[in-house]
Structure formats: C-alpha cells, structure tokens
Design a protein around this motif. Structure first.
Motif, PDB file in Angstrom:
ATOM      1  N   ALA A 120       5.797  36.852  21.600  1.00 21.51           N
ATOM      2  CA  ALA A 120       4.365  37.195  23.041  1.00 21.51           C
ATOM      3  C   ALA A 120       3.444  37.205  22.170  1.00 21.51           C
ATOM      4  O   ALA A 120       2.429  36.447  23.736  1.00 21.51           O
ATOM      5  N   SER A 121       2.623  37.406  21.602  1.00 21.17           N
ATOM      6  CA  SER A 121       1.281  37.423  20.881  1.00 21.17           C
ATOM      7  C   SER A 121       0.871  36.641  20.673  1.00 21.17           C
ATOM      8  O   SER A 121      -0.227  36.377  21.121  1.00 21.17           O
ATOM      9  N   GLY A 122       1.368  36.037  19.830  1.00 16.86           N
ATOM     10  CA  GLY A 122       1.265  35.246  19.074  1.00 16.86           C
ATOM     11  C   GLY A 122       0.491  36.090  17.198  1.00 16.86           C
ATOM     12  O   GLY A 122      -0.061  35.235  16.535  1.00 16.86           O
ATOM     13  N   VAL A 123       0.480  37.199  17.267  1.00 16.67           N
ATOM     14  CA  VAL A 123      -0.182  37.618  16.245  1.00 16.67           C
ATOM     15  C   VAL A 123       0.660  38.047  15.894  1.00 16.67           C
ATOM     16  O   VAL A 123       1.694  37.953  15.762  1.00 16.67           O
ATOM     17  N   THR A 124       0.045  38.331  14.022  1.00 17.60           N
ATOM     18  CA  THR A 124       0.601  38.551  12.975  1.00 17.60           C
ATOM     19  C   THR A 124       0.379  39.382  12.688  1.00 17.60           C
ATOM     20  O   THR A 124      -0.698  40.148  12.347  1.00 17.60           O
ATOM     21  N   ARG A 125       1.466  41.046  12.221  1.00 22.55           N
ATOM     22  CA  ARG A 125       1.121  41.783  12.209  1.00 22.55           C
ATOM     23  C   ARG A 125       0.941  42.373  10.597  1.00 22.55           C
ATOM     24  O   ARG A 125       2.378  42.247  10.006  1.00 22.55           O
ATOM     25  N   GLN A 126       0.227  42.866   9.809  1.00 24.52           N
ATOM     26  CA  GLN A 126       0.620  43.156   8.477  1.00 24.52           C
ATOM     27  C   GLN A 126       0.898  44.213   8.298  1.00 24.52           C
ATOM     28  O   GLN A 126       0.804  45.388   8.718  1.00 24.52           O
ATOM     29  N   PHE A 127       2.084  44.786   7.091  1.00 30.00           N
ATOM     30  CA  PHE A 127       2.744  45.843   6.963  1.00 30.00           C
ATOM     31  C   PHE A 127       2.298  45.963   5.105  1.00 30.00           C
ATOM     32  O   PHE A 127       3.270  45.373   4.413  1.00 30.00           O
ATOM     33  N   TRP A 128       1.503  46.874   5.575  1.00 31.14           N
ATOM     34  CA  TRP A 128       1.221  47.895   3.929  1.00 31.14           C
ATOM     35  C   TRP A 128       1.795  48.656   3.326  1.00 31.14           C
ATOM     36  O   TRP A 128       2.226  49.919   4.381  1.00 31.14           O
TER      37      TRP A 128
END
Length: 312
Positions: free
Chosen positions: A175-183
C-alpha cells in the motif's frame, strides 16, 4: 448473499493484494466463472474452498484464502473487536508456547505452535527463554507452527544474536511502497542465548511466520534446521471479515531477506538436514547431547547426557 460475498472478497483482493496485476487477473477469472454459474448453490466452507482454489490458479499464494471464521471471532467485525479477539485467543493458547522443558543432558526444548505479536506475547516469550537460558544446547520445535506476527519473530530470534547489529528481515508494504527493515533488538528482557548450538525442527506444516523464524536463523548461520521442507508462505497477511461467518486473508506485503535477497514463497524453507519430520527430534536431541559431552560440563550433566544417548 453468495454474489455479495464474492464481490466483497474480490473488492478486497483488488484493493489490498501485494500484486495488483495478479489481483485484477484473478478477479476477472472469478467473475467470468460466476457468470457461467460455477458458484451457484455453493455457500460457507464449500464456497470458500472453491474460491480459494480458483484464486490460486492465478495467484498461487498460500496465504490467499476465503474460509469460515473461527467461532470465537465471529462477533468481531471491526478492527478493534478483531484485535481484542486475537489477544483473547493468544492468552487461551499460551501465546503459542505449547511446551518449555529442560531435557536430560541440560538441553533446552521449546515447542512453539504460533508466533504472537510482540506487544501481546513479549512477556511470555521472555519467560520461556528465561527457563532455557542456562541450558547448553537448544531445540526449537516448529513442526506444528502455523505462523503469526513478523514482529514476534524478531522478538524471538533476537535472543540468538548479540546487540542490535543483525539485519534479520525486510518487509515491503504494497500500500505504501515502503520497505521496513527489521534488525535484532538492542534490549531484551532477560539473557540472550549466545555461543551455544540451536537446532530448529521443521515440517510441511510449518508456515508463514514460523517459516520466517527458520529462514532468518538459517540465513545468518545461527541454527541448524532439521526435518522436512516447510509449506512455503512468505507474504504477511491481513484478515478481512466478509460476513460474521466468512473471511478472506489477503497478502498485503512481501518478505525480502537481506542475506539471500529473496524469500521462501512457494519453495518453502529447505532444512540443512532433510528427513521425515517425525524423526527430527530424535536426531536433533542426539546431536545436542553429543555437543554437551564433547564440550564438557559438570559431572552430573555429563552423566545425564551419556545416559540419554541412544544405545548403539
């Protein structure tokens, strides 16, 4: 009623699915079949199964399903009601933690059937890890794990890495086109489980967030996976009620592992040691016991480990 339900399902599919072109193609195919009478006389689980199969012909996505809702959530139709029902369900099944045990030879064992959202299940996860923190090897049994929340995976797996410098996963939101990183997390309740072997058991039932648990640890070289190839669903999903008794689950994002650049969608997670799932525990436990014996320990633990080893 059936036509209304089908149209509502297709509207949600086209609005939410991570692959819009596939959604439009699948919706057109279903509408053509509906016009031809393919769903006449079908309702409930039978209609859901037929729609799921028809959508899969185009999308081939194991998370995309039309199905009956579980009885204890049928009154939950708003987001707030669904969140409350989810929290109640998690409490009832002990946040997916079916069993925590110290096995003979000072080997830890976790039987995890679900991965809770960390905001709801974090205290239970921390308590389980506290009970195995002083063991000398750990078996994590995911053979009956059918999934859960990505942030719960990060919470669990952060215990196996030091500090916040391990990039575990990325999720691209459609929906947002955003990639969220998970560390890995900088702070955790209790001690981390470091510098000791971890063995993860898998099966063809292991799915979704359970698979991410496996995949993250395998990609980082932090665990040995033992058992059968997992089911193959890598797309984070939301649940949308179509009626009090029916729902559609729609993948709204996709995982991208920072090490491999891909995920396990359609292929499953292939274990390091492949064998029938029913044999995986015995194999892992023997490996853990041999590690305990080889690395030395107290006399009492060594005696336990040697006694627990299967006799040749």
């Amino acid at each position: 009623m059936g036509d209304d339900l089908i149209e509502k399902a297709l509207g949600l599919l086209c609005d939410k699915y991570i692959f819009p072109e596939k959604a439009a193609e699948a919706a057109a195919a279903v509408r053509a079949r509906r016009a031809a009478g393919a769903y006449d006389g079908l309702a409930g689980a039978e209609l859901g199964a037929r729609l799921t199969a028809d959508l899969a012909e185009v999308c081939a996505d194991k998370h995309l399903r039309v199905r009956p809702r579980e009885e204890d959530v049928r009154e939950a139709l708003t987001e707030e009601q669904m969140a409350a029902a989810y929290a109640k369900q998690l409490r009832r099944n002990n946040y997916g933690i079916a069993r925590v045990e110290r096995l003979d030879g000072n080997v830890g064992y976790l039987d995890l059937r679900q991965v809770p959202d960390a905001s709801v299940g974090g205290r239970a996860i921390a308590a389980a890890m506290q009970l195995v923190t002083h063991t000398e090897a750990l078996i994590v049994d995911l053979r009956k794990n059918r999934g859960g929340a990505p942030n719960g995976v990060i919470f669990w797996t952060s215990y196996f890495f030091s500090g916040d410098e391990t990039h575990l996963n990325d999720i691209y939101d459609g929906a947002s086109g955003v990639t969220r990183q998970f560390w890995s997390l900088a702070h955790l309740p209790g001690e981390r489980y470091l510098d000791r072997p971890v063995y993860v058991l898998t099966s063809d039932v292991t799915f979704s967030a359970g698979e991410e648990f496996c995949y993250n640890l395998q990609a980082q070289g932090r665990a040995t996976l033992i058992g059968a190839t997992t089911r193959g669903g890598a797309h984070p999903t939301e649940f949308f009620p179509l009626s009090p008794t029916m729902e559609i689950t729609v993948p709204i994002a996709r995982a991208v592992n920072p090490v491999t650049g891909t995920n396990w969608e359609g292929t499953g997670v292939v274990p390091d040691v492949q064998m029938p799932a029913a044999e995986a525990f015995a194999y892992a436990y023997e490996k853990a016991l041999r590690h305990v014996i080889a690395t030395g320990s107290s006399a009492a633990v060594l005696e336990e480990a040697r006694a627990a080893l299967p006799q040749a």
